[in-house]
Write an enzyme that holds these catalytic residues in place. Structure first.
Site, PDB file in Angstrom:
ATOM      1  N   ASN A 182      33.137  42.152  47.939  1.00 18.09           N
ATOM      2  CA  ASN A 182      34.611  41.792  47.622  1.00 18.09           C
ATOM      3  C   ASN A 182      34.858  43.044  46.934  1.00 18.09           C
ATOM      4  O   ASN A 182      34.535  43.700  46.071  1.00 18.09           O
ATOM      5  CB  ASN A 182      34.657  40.762  46.345  1.00 18.09           C
ATOM      6  CG  ASN A 182      36.000  40.878  45.892  1.00 18.09           C
ATOM      7  OD1 ASN A 182      36.868  41.373  46.309  1.00 18.09           O
ATOM      8  ND2 ASN A 182      35.968  40.408  44.500  1.00 18.09           N
TER       9      ASN A 182
ATOM     10  N   LYS B 120      37.766  44.310  45.969  1.00 18.98           N
ATOM     11  CA  LYS B 120      38.747  44.345  45.113  1.00 18.98           C
ATOM     12  C   LYS B 120      40.057  45.228  45.206  1.00 18.98           C
ATOM     13  O   LYS B 120      40.238  45.398  46.648  1.00 18.98           O
ATOM     14  CB  LYS B 120      38.054  44.450  43.657  1.00 18.98           C
ATOM     15  CG  LYS B 120      36.885  43.552  43.310  1.00 18.98           C
ATOM     16  CD  LYS B 120      36.414  43.691  42.003  1.00 18.98           C
ATOM     17  CE  LYS B 120      35.117  42.669  41.790  1.00 18.98           C
ATOM     18  NZ  LYS B 120      34.911  42.289  40.467  1.00 18.98           N
TER      19      LYS B 120
ATOM     20  N   HIS C  26      39.202  33.627  42.931  1.00 21.05           N
ATOM     21  CA  HIS C  26      38.123  34.565  42.142  1.00 21.05           C
ATOM     22  C   HIS C  26      38.787  34.696  40.653  1.00 21.05           C
ATOM     23  O   HIS C  26      39.740  34.400  40.545  1.00 21.05           O
ATOM     24  CB  HIS C  26      38.346  35.938  42.619  1.00 21.05           C
ATOM     25  CG  HIS C  26      37.453  36.664  42.334  1.00 21.05           C
ATOM     26  ND1 HIS C  26      37.488  37.522  41.063  1.00 21.05           N
ATOM     27  CD2 HIS C  26      36.164  37.246  42.825  1.00 21.05           C
ATOM     28  CE1 HIS C  26      36.664  38.191  40.808  1.00 21.05           C
ATOM     29  NE2 HIS C  26      35.778  38.138  41.899  1.00 21.05           N
TER      30      HIS C  26
ATOM     31  N   GLU D  10      39.100  36.804  38.742  1.00 23.94           N
ATOM     32  CA  GLU D  10      40.215  38.039  38.424  1.00 23.94           C
ATOM     33  C   GLU D  10      41.629  37.429  38.948  1.00 23.94           C
ATOM     34  O   GLU D  10      42.470  37.654  38.000  1.00 23.94           O
ATOM     35  CB  GLU D  10      39.906  39.199  38.902  1.00 23.94           C
ATOM     36  CG  GLU D  10      38.647  39.830  38.511  1.00 23.94           C
ATOM     37  CD  GLU D  10      38.005  40.736  39.431  1.00 23.94           C
ATOM     38  OE1 GLU D  10      38.305  41.137  40.404  1.00 23.94           O
ATOM     39  OE2 GLU D  10      36.693  41.007  38.917  1.00 23.94           O
TER      40      GLU D  10
ATOM     41  N   GLU E   3      30.105  32.380  40.261  1.00 19.85           N
ATOM     42  CA  GLU E   3      30.222  33.597  39.693  1.00 19.85           C
ATOM     43  C   GLU E   3      30.514  33.466  38.339  1.00 19.85           C
ATOM     44  O   GLU E   3      31.701  33.216  37.698  1.00 19.85           O
ATOM     45  CB  GLU E   3      31.290  34.394  40.273  1.00 19.85           C
ATOM     46  CG  GLU E   3      31.518  34.551  41.610  1.00 19.85           C
ATOM     47  CD  GLU E   3      31.895  35.885  42.229  1.00 19.85           C
ATOM     48  OE1 GLU E   3      31.229  36.860  42.746  1.00 19.85           O
ATOM     49  OE2 GLU E   3      33.318  36.093  41.923  1.00 19.85           O
TER      50      GLU E   3
ATOM     51  N   GLY F 298      30.951  42.376  36.977  1.00 21.29           N
ATOM     52  CA  GLY F 298      31.239  43.550  36.829  1.00 21.29           C
ATOM     53  C   GLY F 298      30.711  44.272  35.507  1.00 21.29           C
ATOM     54  O   GLY F 298      31.175  45.140  35.035  1.00 21.29           O
TER      55      GLY F 298
ATOM     56  N   SER G  49      27.030  41.149  39.413  1.00 22.88           N
ATOM     57  CA  SER G  49      26.401  42.183  39.415  1.00 22.88           C
ATOM     58  C   SER G  49      24.976  41.984  40.299  1.00 22.88           C
ATOM     59  O   SER G  49      24.019  42.418  39.840  1.00 22.88           O
ATOM     60  CB  SER G  49      25.722  42.347  37.806  1.00 22.88           C
ATOM     61  OG  SER G  49      26.917  42.599  37.014  1.00 22.88           O
TER      62      SER G  49
HETATM   63  C1  PEP Z   1      32.979  39.853  42.186  1.00 24.46           C
HETATM   64  O1  PEP Z   1      33.809  40.604  42.333  1.00 24.46           O
HETATM   65  O2  PEP Z   1      32.977  38.737  42.769  1.00 24.46           O
HETATM   66  C2  PEP Z   1      31.540  40.208  41.844  1.00 24.46           C
HETATM   67  C3  PEP Z   1      30.785  39.682  41.671  1.00 24.46           C
HETATM   68  O3  PEP Z   1      31.686  41.625  41.239  1.00 24.46           O
HETATM   69  P1  PEP Z   1      30.352  42.454  40.722  1.00 24.46           P
HETATM   70  O4  PEP Z   1      29.325  42.415  41.954  1.00 24.46           O
HETATM   71  O5  PEP Z   1      30.724  43.735  40.518  1.00 24.46           O
HETATM   72  O6  PEP Z   1      29.711  41.749  39.545  1.00 24.46           O
END
Ligand code: PEP
Length: 248
Positions: free
Chosen positions: A9, A11, A94, A96, A166, A172, A212
């Site tokens: 992803n 972003k 997501h 976000e 997630e 992040g 992460s």
């Molecule tokens: C994500 O954006 O879905 C995500 C899991 O980000 P990260 O791997 O940076 O935690």
């Protein structure tokens, strides 16, 4: 036997020029017959990215999509536009988007239905906040998200879906859920799918962990029986993504 799926992803990162350079760099590193590899890229990068991955094992996904076909929805991207551009996957719901763009379980459901109608595979995100985890309501919360996301979705469609678990506190932040924590929730999601549909659907649907994921923790996470790969943010923009894809 479910095939693992690792999706990046990106972003709101990567200009067209940067995107093309990153794809060039990652192409040889993510080559794999064993894992489905998807790069979910910003809308403006989709068309050049689809062109750039031709002849490779990489599929291009979108990070969002609207649930209407066309019309007065300034700034939105329709399912037809994605299909016409060569998109095969779309991230839906997501955290976000839920936090900053007011997406709800209901809009997630509308988008999931629309994606299936157009033959795009949705990567449906769910996850709890730290407060919810501390209050012990993680599983209840996730079950509710899943039940609403899959309203009116048929078993045949659900079998093709990808769910990304997630935990919001792990996105992040550098804080990864332990493989046991991730497996507990991914197992509960599979159980919930079994309750909504049947054993066969629960066996076939793919459930990713996201939060992460990096080159150091992917192997342990992906070895868990209910974790079928990962949705990867930060590390998908680096050569490390190749190590995550080839985690074994
Ligand atoms: C994500 O954006 O879905 C995500 C899991 O980000 P990260 O791997 O940076 O935690």
């Amino acid at each position: 036997m479910r095939k693992k799926i690792v999706a990046g992803n990106w972003k709101m990162n990567m200009t067209k020029t940067e995107a093309l350079a990153l794809i060039d760099e990652l192409k040889p590193l993510v080559a794999s017959d064993e894992v489905d590899v998807v790069f979910c890229v910003p809308a403006i990068d989709i068309i050049p990215a689809v062109e750039a991955v031709k002849g490779t094992n990489i599929e291009i996904g979108a990070e969002n999509m609207y649930f209407e076909e066309s019309g007065a929805y300034t700034g939105e991207i329709s399912p037809n536009m994605l299909v016409d551009a060569g998109v095969k996957y779309v991230i839906i719901g997501h955290s976000e988007r839920r936090e900053y763009f007011a997406e709800t379980d209901e809009t997630v459901n509308k988008k999931v239905l629309k994606a299936f109608e157009h033959g795009i595979t949705p990567i449906i995100c769910c996850g709890e906040s730290l407060t919810q985890r501390e209050q012990g309501i993680t599983i209840d919360w996730i079950r509710q998200q899943i039940k609403i996301a899959f309203l009116n979705v048929t078993a045949d469609q659900a079998k093709k879906a990808v769910i990304a678990y997630e935990p919001i506190w792990a996105i992040g932040t550098g804080k990864t859920a332990t493989s046991d924590q991730a497996e507990e929730v991914c197992g509960a999601i599979r159980e919930c799918i079994k309750e909504i549909y049947d054993d066969a659907t629960a066996e076939e649907i793919r459930i990713q962990y996201g939060g992460s994921v990096n080159a150091g923790n992917a192997a342990e996470l992906f070895a868990k029986p209910d974790i079928d790969g990962g949705l990867v943010g930060g590390a998908s923009l680096k050569p490390d993504f190749g190590k995550i894809v080839n985690y074994k």
